[in-house]
Design a protein around this motif. Structure first.
Motif, PDB file in Angstrom:
ATOM      1  N   SER A   1      -9.672  -0.592  -1.887  1.00  9.50           N
ATOM      2  CA  SER A   1      -9.300   0.818  -1.756  1.00  9.50           C
ATOM      3  C   SER A   1      -9.590   1.270  -0.334  1.00  9.50           C
ATOM      4  O   SER A   1     -10.352   0.624   0.399  1.00  9.50           O
ATOM      5  N   LYS A   2      -8.982   2.393   0.049  1.00  7.26           N
ATOM      6  CA  LYS A   2      -9.222   2.937   1.379  1.00  7.26           C
ATOM      7  C   LYS A   2     -10.682   3.348   1.542  1.00  7.26           C
ATOM      8  O   LYS A   2     -11.283   3.136   2.593  1.00  7.26           O
TER       9      LYS A   2
ATOM     10  N   ALA B   1       1.256   5.360   3.464  1.00 12.18           N
ATOM     11  CA  ALA B   1       0.120   4.813   2.712  1.00 12.18           C
ATOM     12  C   ALA B   1      -1.159   5.608   2.959  1.00 12.18           C
ATOM     13  O   ALA B   1      -2.160   5.403   2.266  1.00 12.18           O
ATOM     14  N   GLY B   2      -1.117   6.503   3.961  1.00 12.97           N
ATOM     15  CA  GLY B   2      -2.297   7.314   4.277  1.00 12.97           C
ATOM     16  C   GLY B   2      -3.450   6.498   4.826  1.00 12.97           C
ATOM     17  O   GLY B   2      -4.608   6.778   4.536  1.00 12.97           O
ATOM     18  N   LEU B   3      -3.129   5.496   5.666  1.00  9.90           N
ATOM     19  CA  LEU B   3      -4.165   4.573   6.139  1.00  9.90           C
ATOM     20  C   LEU B   3      -4.967   5.091   7.326  1.00  9.90           C
ATOM     21  O   LEU B   3      -6.111   4.679   7.521  1.00  9.90           O
TER      22      LEU B   3
ATOM     23  N   LEU C   1       0.816  -1.211   0.000  1.00  4.30           N
ATOM     24  CA  LEU C   1       0.000   0.000   0.000  1.00  4.30           C
ATOM     25  C   LEU C   1       0.850   1.262   0.000  1.00  4.30           C
ATOM     26  O   LEU C   1       0.504   2.263  -0.638  1.00  4.30           O
ATOM     27  N   ALA C   2       1.980   1.219   0.701  1.00  7.05           N
ATOM     28  CA  ALA C   2       2.880   2.376   0.729  1.00  7.05           C
ATOM     29  C   ALA C   2       3.498   2.604  -0.652  1.00  7.05           C
ATOM     30  O   ALA C   2       3.601   3.744  -1.125  1.00  7.05           O
TER      31      ALA C   2
ATOM     32  N   SER D   1       2.203   1.759  -3.492  1.00  2.00           N
ATOM     33  CA  SER D   1       1.143   2.242  -4.375  1.00  2.00           C
ATOM     34  C   SER D   1       0.828   3.712  -4.110  1.00  2.00           C
ATOM     35  O   SER D   1       0.689   4.515  -5.045  1.00  2.00           O
ATOM     36  N   ALA D   2       0.727   4.081  -2.825  1.00  2.00           N
ATOM     37  CA  ALA D   2       0.382   5.463  -2.473  1.00  2.00           C
ATOM     38  C   ALA D   2       1.487   6.436  -2.874  1.00  2.00           C
ATOM     39  O   ALA D   2       1.210   7.559  -3.326  1.00  2.00           O
ATOM     40  N   GLN D   3       2.732   6.013  -2.720  1.00  6.95           N
ATOM     41  CA  GLN D   3       3.865   6.895  -3.028  1.00  6.95           C
ATOM     42  C   GLN D   3       4.254   6.840  -4.501  1.00  6.95           C
ATOM     43  O   GLN D   3       4.986   7.719  -4.978  1.00  6.95           O
TER      44      GLN D   3
ATOM     45  N   SER E   1       2.394   3.086   7.469  1.00  3.18           N
ATOM     46  CA  SER E   1       0.975   3.425   7.498  1.00  3.18           C
ATOM     47  C   SER E   1       0.760   4.893   7.134  1.00  3.18           C
ATOM     48  O   SER E   1      -0.174   5.237   6.401  1.00  3.18           O
TER      49      SER E   1
END
Length: 317
Positions: free
Chosen positions: A68-69, A53-55, A9-10, A12-14, A50
């Motif tokens: 997805s979040k 990844a903006g979790l 997730l990190a 992907s987010a970054q 986290s």
């Protein structure tokens, strides 16, 4: 699984490579690879990943399963809603701890366990989040939407079954599991409460033509829980601790039967009742002693050749 989910997730987010992520975290690319394979990750690094990844408080495993979040948040809301609905209508007299605890916890154990059980049953989590269910989590008056959606109604049925299963567990089993005299930590019985949602799901009457993996799931769960309960019963018997119910009912009775037994116990209908197994074990122990001592007595008296048991006296008239 969380370390691999966090890394995925990190990344992907970054929008970066493993090497670039390693530079941000000041670790080696090899360490990123290890985390991606599931190696344990420290709390500090877990927190950093986290954040990248903006979790927020979302469980990374749930986010990956949901897709997805945004959809993960909706699943969390739905499961929270269904848990509340199930607990409010429970009739056992016992609170269903798995449905009311950890809901605000960062670990989101109920959400993860629900997804885990659905997957083990062979059910795929729909993506994206079903649009018709958004009304359910936004408006408490939209209960009828649940019954029209197969996965939402299934989760609700699982939770309703759990209120009965957990009621029986709370009434007759949990005190034994946590009894210090039995010292069950790190034994098969210690894992029993973590299998209750799976057990509750296995007791549902589902259309196996629609869920081909359900029969295998049901047999597997019953077999595993039966071993745990058998171990618990053996330890309780050795310690001389009486049972107030046949614990194996937890495995083989329907969830409705378990709920009725729990309700009766909560109302005090069976407070002075010990399960017949206890008396049967005492009788069997006494019979074994007689079986060992009697031949020695007969031989001592020298009547072994003339002694003959008259079984007619043992029959009920």
């Amino acid at each position: 699984m969380k370390s691999s989910s966090l890394v995925e997730l990190a990344l992907s987010a970054q929008g970066c490579t493993q090497k670039e992520l390693a530079l941000q975290l000041r670790v080696s690319p090899a360490q990123i690879s290890k985390w991606k394979k599931g190696e344990h990750i420290s709390f500090e690094m877990s927190k950093k990943l986290s954040e990248l990844a903006g979790l927020g408080d979302l469980d990374p495993d749930v986010v990956l399963l949901a897709g997805s979040k945004e959809d993960a948040k909706k699943w969390v809301q739905l499961i929270h809603y269904l848990a509340d609905l199930s607990e409010d209508s429970a009739e056992t007299g016992y609170h269903t701890a798995p449905l009311i605890e950890d809901l605000g916890d960062d670990n989101c154990s109920l959400f993860w366990n629900t997804f885990r059980v659905l997957q083990e049953m062979g059910i795929t989590i729909p993506r994206p989040f079903p649009k018709e269910l958004e009304a359910c989590i936004a408006d408490d008056d939209e209960d009828e939407v649940i019954w029209d959606n197969e996965i939402a109604s299934l989760i609700y049925d699982m939770f309703k079954s759990l209120t009965n299963v957990y009621g029986f567990y709370a009434a007759f089993v949990s005190d034994l599991v946590y009894d210090e005299e039995l010292d069950l930590i790190d034994t098969p019985a210690w894992e029993l409460d973590s299998e209750l949602l799976s057990l509750a799901a296995s007791k549902l009457d589902l259309d196996e033509s629609k869920i081909p993996g359900f029969s295998r799931f049901k047999n597997k769960v019953k077999s595993e829980v039966a071993k745990m309960v058998t171990y618990l019963k053996e330890r309780a018997f050795r310690a001389g601790i009486p049972l107030r119910a046949e614990l194996m009912d937890l495995v083989f009775d329907s969830h409705d039967e378990l709920g009725r037994a729990a309700e009766a116990h909560s109302l005090g209908f069976d407070q002075n009742r010990l399960h017949p197994d206890i008396y049967m074990n005492e009788l069997l122990t006494g019979m074994r002693v007689i079986h060992q001592v009697l031949p020695a007595l007969i031989k001592k008296l020298g009547i072994e050749d003339e002694f003959e048991l008259d079984t007619s006296e043992l029959r009920l008239g």
